[in-house]
Every structure is written in C-alpha cells, then in structure tokens.
Design a protein around this motif. Structure first.
Motif, PDB file in Angstrom:
ATOM      1  N   ALA A 243       0.879  -1.375  -0.017  1.00 52.35           N
ATOM      2  CA  ALA A 243      -0.021   0.210   0.011  1.00 52.35           C
ATOM      3  C   ALA A 243       0.937   1.221   0.013  1.00 52.35           C
ATOM      4  CB  ALA A 243      -0.977  -0.120   1.228  1.00 52.35           C
ATOM      5  N   VAL A 244       0.535   2.252   0.105  1.00 52.19           N
ATOM      6  CA  VAL A 244       1.145   3.804  -0.010  1.00 52.19           C
ATOM      7  C   VAL A 244       1.885   4.198   1.206  1.00 52.19           C
ATOM      8  CG1 VAL A 244       1.101   6.233  -0.254  1.00 52.19           C
ATOM      9  CG2 VAL A 244      -0.461   4.638  -1.627  1.00 52.19           C
ATOM     10  N   VAL A 245       3.047   4.379   1.176  1.00 54.32           N
ATOM     11  CA  VAL A 245       3.882   4.807   2.458  1.00 54.32           C
ATOM     12  C   VAL A 245       4.332   6.142   2.135  1.00 54.32           C
ATOM     13  CG1 VAL A 245       4.309   2.428   3.219  1.00 54.32           C
ATOM     14  CG2 VAL A 245       5.759   3.624   1.660  1.00 54.32           C
ATOM     15  N   SER A 246       5.065   6.756   3.247  1.00 53.04           N
ATOM     16  CA  SER A 246       5.376   8.205   3.095  1.00 53.04           C
ATOM     17  C   SER A 246       6.591   8.491   2.382  1.00 53.04           C
ATOM     18  CB  SER A 246       5.571   8.755   4.584  1.00 53.04           C
ATOM     19  OG  SER A 246       6.573   7.837   5.125  1.00 53.04           O
ATOM     20  N   ARG A 257       6.082   5.568   7.137  1.00 53.16           N
ATOM     21  CA  ARG A 257       4.845   6.031   7.729  1.00 53.16           C
ATOM     22  C   ARG A 257       3.609   5.318   6.695  1.00 53.16           C
ATOM     23  NH1 ARG A 257       6.967  10.353   8.390  1.00 53.16           N
ATOM     24  NH2 ARG A 257       5.691  11.499   6.834  1.00 53.16           N
ATOM     25  N   GLU A 258       2.621   4.513   7.340  1.00 49.06           N
ATOM     26  CA  GLU A 258       1.623   3.955   6.354  1.00 49.06           C
ATOM     27  C   GLU A 258       0.707   5.179   6.039  1.00 49.06           C
ATOM     28  OE1 GLU A 258      -0.361   0.916   8.133  1.00 49.06           O
ATOM     29  OE2 GLU A 258       1.545  -0.713   7.880  1.00 49.06           O
ATOM     30  N   VAL A 259       0.188   5.500   4.955  1.00 52.02           N
ATOM     31  CA  VAL A 259      -0.598   6.360   4.551  1.00 52.02           C
ATOM     32  C   VAL A 259      -1.998   5.746   4.085  1.00 52.02           C
ATOM     33  CG1 VAL A 259      -1.141   8.287   2.677  1.00 52.02           C
ATOM     34  CG2 VAL A 259       0.908   7.852   3.514  1.00 52.02           C
ATOM     35  N   ILE A 295     -11.042   4.485  -4.769  1.00 51.08           N
ATOM     36  CA  ILE A 295      -9.829   3.763  -5.303  1.00 51.08           C
ATOM     37  C   ILE A 295      -9.156   3.096  -4.199  1.00 51.08           C
ATOM     38  CG2 ILE A 295      -7.799   3.785  -6.770  1.00 51.08           C
ATOM     39  CD1 ILE A 295      -9.016   6.425  -8.003  1.00 51.08           C
ATOM     40  N   THR A 296      -8.794   1.886  -4.348  1.00 43.17           N
ATOM     41  CA  THR A 296      -7.902   1.233  -3.231  1.00 43.17           C
ATOM     42  C   THR A 296      -6.798   0.552  -3.887  1.00 43.17           C
ATOM     43  OG1 THR A 296      -9.920   0.442  -2.231  1.00 43.17           O
ATOM     44  CG2 THR A 296      -8.110  -0.594  -1.715  1.00 43.17           C
ATOM     45  N   VAL A 297      -5.710   1.062  -3.044  1.00 46.85           N
ATOM     46  CA  VAL A 297      -4.500   0.336  -3.498  1.00 46.85           C
ATOM     47  C   VAL A 297      -4.189  -0.652  -2.263  1.00 46.85           C
ATOM     48  CG1 VAL A 297      -1.864   1.033  -3.799  1.00 46.85           C
ATOM     49  CG2 VAL A 297      -3.468   3.013  -4.412  1.00 46.85           C
ATOM     50  N   THR A 298      -3.862  -1.876  -2.875  1.00 49.74           N
ATOM     51  CA  THR A 298      -4.021  -3.025  -1.986  1.00 49.74           C
ATOM     52  C   THR A 298      -2.676  -3.556  -1.987  1.00 49.74           C
ATOM     53  OG1 THR A 298      -6.327  -3.237  -2.329  1.00 49.74           O
ATOM     54  CG2 THR A 298      -4.909  -5.185  -1.436  1.00 49.74           C
ATOM     55  N   ASN A 299      -2.064  -3.952  -0.931  1.00 43.27           N
ATOM     56  CA  ASN A 299      -0.856  -4.811  -0.786  1.00 43.27           C
ATOM     57  C   ASN A 299      -1.139  -6.241  -1.083  1.00 43.27           C
ATOM     58  OD1 ASN A 299       1.291  -6.319   0.074  1.00 43.27           O
ATOM     59  ND2 ASN A 299       1.975  -5.145   1.808  1.00 43.27           N
TER      60      ASN A 299
END
Length: 471
Positions: A243-246, A257-259, A295-299
């Motif tokens: 997923a998105v991180v900083s 950090r997790e976003v 919209i989802t960004v999934t690991n």
C-alpha cells in the motif's frame, strides 16, 4: 445496485514468468465473493540475463533491432508464456496454447513490417506490444481462471471498449465514443464472474490500435470505472507490492509511515512527482468526467494493508504531510508571460498533456516571464520545436530535479518551508528554486539533477517531517 470491482494487476503483481499468478487467483477469488470483477492486466515480467525485465521492454528492443536491420527474436517472449502455460489445466491447455501461437504470429508479422519499412512506430509498434503483452496476457489469464473453476471471459480486440483519439503512441481516452462501443463488454460482464482485459491498449473509431504511454494500464482501469459507474456500484483496486507509504521504499529504508487515505489531488500530485502509486492521468480522467468512486491501493501479499483514495476525505488525524517524493529528469521552460496562455491552451486542447506545473513568475528588465516546470525532460526534448514555436526567445533548462511534499492540509504544519529548505542545505545541496503556495498546499524545491541529489534531499526532508509540529 450490483457491485463491480475493476482490479488492475501490473507486471510486478504478475511477477517474473507468472510466479505470482497463484496470489492473483486468490485475490480475484476473494474480490468476486461480493462483486463482479473486471481484471486489467499489464504485460508480465521475465528474467533476462539474471534480471527482472518487462516483456514490453523486450519487444521494444526487438522492434528497434528489426528497424535497424538486425533479425528480431521472440524466444524470450515464447519462453515466458510457455512457463505461464503450466498454470493452465489439461482441459484448457490446448486452446490456451493456440491463443499464444495466434498472438505471437501477429507479433511476428508486425516485426516483419518493421524490417521492411525500417521503422518501429505507430500501429505496427502498438500491435507488437499488445499481442506480445497486455492483450495476450489477458487471454492467458482467462484460461488460468477457468482452470481454477472461475466463470470468466476475455475481451477480444474486435469488441474493445476503450476508444481513443488518433495519437497512436500516446493516445487519449474518448468517453462518449467509448460509451457507444460498450454494449458487447457489458453483456460479457453480466454473463460472467470475472472478465479479463489488457491494459494500456485502445483503438480509434476506425479500428486502428493505439497505446497509452507507459503506466497506461492504470488509465485503462480508470476508464473502465468511468464507463461502468452508472450501471454498477463501481470501485477500482490497484493490486501492488505494498500500500502507499510516506516515501519511496527504495530510497527510505526505515521510518516509513503508512498512508491510509489520500485525496484525488494528493494521489495525482504524488504520481506526477515520482511516487508509483498510479498514473496521475488516471485521476485526471476520473475528475474530468465528474465521477466520484473509491480507489483502493492494496498490498497483494497482505490485503489488509490498503490505502483509500477518494474525492472527499474523512477527518484526518495524522500528520498533514503524507508523502515526501521527488522526480529526476525535469526541465524548466521560461517564456514571456504574454505568450504563456496560448501555450497552455495548446498543451490542453491539442496535446492533452498536463505533466507540468506553473512556477511563480519573475520580472527581468521590466518584462515579466513565466516558468513551466515539466516533469519529463524527454518529453520537452521531443517537443522542443513545438514549444519554442510559441516564443522564439523562450529558454529551456534541462538536468533539473524536483522534490515536493504532499498534503492538502500542509498549511497546518508550522515552519514547514524554512525547516525543509534548511535540511536540504544541511545535506549539501544548492536550492535553485523554491516555490511555496498556500492556496495549493504545495512546496516545490528545484535542485540540479546530478548524482544522488534527489535521493539525498528526500531522505533529509523525510527524516525531519516527524519533528515538525502541526496545528
């Protein structure tokens, strides 16, 4: 209203020689439990001389070989799909093998035309890419899904729903024309649990194959969401390594950090400035069409780790600065302010190009000049004659890098401009331009693009962010 998930699987999600396809099967199986699924596929990766490589790059190389008189080879392409074919059961294997052979024969013909004409451009290039990559992969994935007892179907190019303009190699989505061609795809979606389609590929109203620029499979997912959002409760899911991180994990190894949430604006800016979240043009097209969908960004490896991207965010409790990112290979175009509006109108209407930002103007010898920061120096080089046509005295400076901080509510962060500029100075970098605008919650810092300047600046600022107080 029935739910529909448009799930995009890029080359890294597929993995070299399809190694991650079993994980894709799991993800699609979970997604289809309470929704129909349209699965958008990029070209797979392969291993070439011990390194991961996209089949897109392989076929581009072979196309250039053909144009230069060197006999092209499809051996790497064939070997990759032969390995992926092992995931198809005996009932579907022969039909899948025939599909692979049929598509690679189309690639061979395209390369033969390249050899004859001594150029690898336009529709010939598009056909070679599509039938070796995205379109072929979508057909192969259809048989793999069927082999796992999933009711699926793939979209043939004859029924393609993504209609574009006549810019063959960097095409643009046409919404109304696509809606006029969506009926066959709608029926296939109604009749199946999962529908597979290749990303990156479009076609004109005259059935000429086109391609988006690199990263275009993201746009395909967005375009399908735009086309289906009125008929289904539609969402988009980008399946990725994380997923998105900083910051970019390849630059920052610790302290990320997790976003959890991003606005459309934050996601688009992050994409423009180097974060590989999604193609920023995908967001632009959603906004331009007045669509509001999640919209989802999934690991993909840990699906509980997600980032939600939406138009209006929930109340934000974390640090207002969500991401620190940067972009190499930028260029600054200086032009008289009196001439800039014609250029901006042409970039929008004629080129449909928006990967730039306007920096603050300056005055010299009583004349006001405007500055455009283009985030792709190669685009500027390809279009120098076009750009200078709007002002023959305009100037272009290459080898510029840019660092930016992402956060719609960055105005709440105390001393952010002074603290970040100080950290860049401490890292031994010279700031060539700093552009801070309260109205856009944007700070853009321009440095020389040499050595590891951008990485050093991102590291310095990212480390400082957690120490800065916010309201």
């Amino acid at each position: 209203m029935t739910k529909l998930v448009v799930a995009k699987f890029g080359g890294s999600a597929i993995g070299p020689d399809g190694i991650s396809i079993p994980k894709i099967i799991q993800r699609i199986t979970n997604l289809k439990k309470d929704a129909k699924v349209i699965a958008v596929f990029s070209a797979p990766l392969t291993i070439d001389n011990g390194k991961k490589r996209s089949l897109t790059d392989v076929i581009l190389e072979q196309g250039e070989n053909a144009a230069n008189g060197t006999a092209p080879s499809l051996e790497i392409i064939k070997s990759t799909y032969q390995k992926i074919l092992e995931l198809v059961n005996s009932e579907n294997k022969e039909r899948c093998r025939n599909i692979i052979d049929l598509n690679l024969e189309k690639v061979r013909k395209a390369l033969d035309e390249t050899t004859e004409n001594k150029e690898f451009v336009d529709e010939v290039r598009s056909r070679a890419l599509a039938f070796s990559g995205e379109i072929l992969m979508s057909h192969v994935m259809n048989y793999i899904l069927r082999s796992n007892n999933i009711k699926s179907e793939s979209i043939d190019f004859e029924d393609w729903p993504i209609i574009t303009d006549n810019n063959i190699e960097s095409t643009n989505f046409l919404t109304s024309e696509s809606r006029a061609k969506i009926e066959k795809t709608e029926k296939i979606v109604e009749q199946n649990e999962v529908v597979t389609i290749g990303g990156f590929i479009g076609k004109t109203t005259d059935n000429v194959m086109t391609t988006y620029e690199r990263g275009g499979s993201d746009r395909t997912a967005a375009d399908l969401g735009i086309l289906f959002h009125k008929k289904y409760e539609t969402s988009i899911d980008f399946e990725k390594d994380s997923a998105v991180v900083s910051a970019d994990p390849k630059i920052i190894e610790s302290g990320l950090r997790e976003v959890h949430q991003l606005s459309y604006n934050e996601a688009r800016l992050a994409g423009m400035f180097g974060m590989k979240i999604l193609d920023p043009i995908a967001i632009k097209e959603i906004v331009e069409n007045g669509v509001d969908m999640s919209i989802t960004v999934t690991n993909m490896k840990n699906p509980d780790k997600i980032t939600i991207i939406k138009r209006t965010l929930d109340e934000q409790k974390g640090h207002p600065i969500k991401i620190v990112t940067g972009k190499e290979n930028c260029a600054i175009f200086r032009i008289e302010t009196a001439s800039i509006q014609r250029l901006l109108t042409s970039l929008d209407k004629d080129k449909r190009y928006s990967e730039f930002i306007i920096l603050s103007p300056f005055t010299k010898d009583g004349m006001e000049f405007s500055r455009i920061l283009f985030l792709d120096g190669d685009y500027v080089k390809r279009n120098e004659k076009y750009l200078l046509g709007f002002d023959s005295l305009a100037t272009i400076t290459y080898n510029r890098g840019v660092i930016t901080l992402i956060g719609d509510e960055m105005w709440r962060v105390q001393q952010v401009a002074s603290r970040t500029s100080a950290k860049i100075g401490e890292a031994g970098l010279n700031i060539l331009n700093m552009d801070a605008q309260e109205e856009t919650s944007r700070i853009v810092i321009v440095v020389e693009d040499t050595k590891d300047n951008i990485r050093k600046a991102i590291s310095a600022i990212h480390q400082e962010i957690s120490k800065i107080n916010f309201i």
